[in-house]
Design a protein around this motif. Structure first.
Motif, short mmCIF file in Angstrom:
data_model
loop_
_atom_site.label_atom_id
_atom_site.label_comp_id
_atom_site.label_asym_id
_atom_site.label_seq_id
_atom_site.Cartn_x
_atom_site.Cartn_y
_atom_site.Cartn_z
N GLU A 77 0.83 -1.21 0.00
CA GLU A 77 0.00 0.00 0.00
C GLU A 77 0.86 1.26 0.00
O GLU A 77 0.71 2.13 0.85
CB GLU A 77 -0.95 -0.01 1.19
N ASP A 78 1.79 1.37 -0.94
CA ASP A 78 2.66 2.53 -1.13
C ASP A 78 3.61 2.80 0.03
O ASP A 78 4.18 3.88 0.12
CB ASP A 78 1.85 3.79 -1.44
N GLU A 79 3.77 1.86 0.94
CA GLU A 79 4.74 2.00 2.02
C GLU A 79 5.75 0.87 1.90
O GLU A 79 5.40 -0.25 1.52
CB GLU A 79 4.06 1.94 3.39
N GLU A 80 7.02 1.18 2.24
CA GLU A 80 8.07 0.18 2.16
C GLU A 80 8.44 -0.31 3.55
O GLU A 80 8.61 0.49 4.47
CB GLU A 80 9.29 0.75 1.44
N PHE A 81 8.57 -1.62 3.68
CA PHE A 81 8.95 -2.25 4.92
C PHE A 81 10.11 -3.20 4.67
O PHE A 81 10.36 -3.60 3.54
CB PHE A 81 7.77 -3.05 5.51
N ILE A 82 10.79 -3.60 5.75
CA ILE A 82 11.85 -4.59 5.66
C ILE A 82 11.52 -5.67 6.68
O ILE A 82 11.23 -5.37 7.84
CB ILE A 82 13.22 -3.96 5.99
N VAL A 83 11.54 -6.92 6.24
CA VAL A 83 11.31 -8.05 7.14
C VAL A 83 12.67 -8.69 7.40
O VAL A 83 13.35 -9.13 6.47
CB VAL A 83 10.33 -9.07 6.53
N VAL A 84 13.09 -8.71 8.68
CA VAL A 84 14.39 -9.26 9.06
C VAL A 84 14.23 -10.30 10.15
O VAL A 84 13.21 -10.33 10.84
CB VAL A 84 15.36 -8.16 9.57
N LYS A 85 15.24 -11.16 10.29
CA LYS A 85 15.29 -12.06 11.44
C LYS A 85 15.74 -11.23 12.64
O LYS A 85 16.49 -10.27 12.49
CB LYS A 85 16.29 -13.19 11.20
N GLN A 86 15.32 -11.63 13.82
CA GLN A 86 15.71 -10.89 15.01
C GLN A 86 17.23 -10.80 15.15
O GLN A 86 17.76 -9.76 15.55
CB GLN A 86 15.11 -11.51 16.27
N ASN A 87 17.97 -11.85 14.77
CA ASN A 87 19.42 -11.80 14.94
C ASN A 87 20.11 -10.87 13.92
O ASN A 87 21.31 -10.65 14.02
CB ASN A 87 20.06 -13.19 14.96
N ASP A 88 19.36 -10.30 12.95
CA ASP A 88 19.92 -9.28 12.05
C ASP A 88 19.84 -7.89 12.69
O ASP A 88 20.40 -6.94 12.15
CB ASP A 88 19.17 -9.26 10.72
N ILE A 89 19.13 -7.77 13.80
CA ILE A 89 19.06 -6.50 14.53
C ILE A 89 20.25 -6.48 15.48
O ILE A 89 20.44 -7.40 16.28
CB ILE A 89 17.74 -6.38 15.30
N VAL A 90 21.08 -5.43 15.36
CA VAL A 90 22.31 -5.39 16.14
C VAL A 90 22.20 -4.56 17.42
O VAL A 90 22.98 -4.76 18.35
CB VAL A 90 23.51 -4.90 15.29
N ALA A 91 21.22 -3.64 17.49
CA ALA A 91 21.09 -2.81 18.68
C ALA A 91 19.71 -2.16 18.75
O ALA A 91 19.07 -1.94 17.73
CB ALA A 91 22.16 -1.73 18.70
N ILE A 92 19.30 -1.84 19.97
CA ILE A 92 18.10 -1.04 20.21
C ILE A 92 18.59 0.36 20.58
O ILE A 92 19.49 0.50 21.40
CB ILE A 92 17.24 -1.62 21.35
N VAL A 93 18.02 1.39 19.95
CA VAL A 93 18.42 2.77 20.22
C VAL A 93 17.52 3.31 21.32
O VAL A 93 16.30 3.33 21.18
CB VAL A 93 18.28 3.65 18.95
N GLU A 94 18.14 3.72 22.43
CA GLU A 94 17.38 4.28 23.55
C GLU A 94 17.63 5.77 23.63
O GLU A 94 18.74 6.23 23.42
CB GLU A 94 17.78 3.60 24.86
N ASP A 95 16.58 6.54 23.92
CA ASP A 95 16.72 8.00 24.06
C ASP A 95 17.10 8.37 25.47
O ASP A 95 16.75 7.80 26.42
CB ASP A 95 15.42 8.70 23.67
#
Length: 95
Positions: A77-95
């Motif tokens: 629906e005109d939006e782009e997403f990326i589907v990744v495995k959890q182990n492809d996420i290297v960090a969570i950004v905290e404010d």
């Protein structure tokens, strides 16, 4: 329509690239690199994946950094997403 990831998959929406550098230089469209930072849109249930118990460590709304060449790009629906495995996420950004 809604994307519902299976297993240890996570649906991400890429954050926008900066238009200018910190020194004030305006970047043309093709010079901008796709950011590796995204927001978590949906999270799979985890469970047993490839014979190993997987506990999901990210949640919807988290801002994360993921591996450069990870995942599958999906346009819905005109939006782009990326589907990744959890182990492809290297960090969570905290404010």
């Amino acid at each position: 329509m809604k994307l519902v990831p299976l297993g240890d998959k996570v649906v991400l929406k890429q954050l926008q690239a900066e238009e200018t550098t910190k020194s004030g230089i305006v970047l043309p469209g093709q010079a901008k690199e796709k950011p590796q930072q995204a927001e978590v849109i949906a999270v799979g249930p985890g469970g047993v994946v490839d014979g190993k118990e997987v506990t999901m460590q990210v949640k919807v709304g988290d801002k994360v950094i993921y591996s450069k060449y990870a995942g599958t790009e999906v346009k819905l629906e005109d939006e782009e997403f990326i589907v990744v495995k959890q182990n492809d996420i290297v960090a969570i950004v905290e404010d």
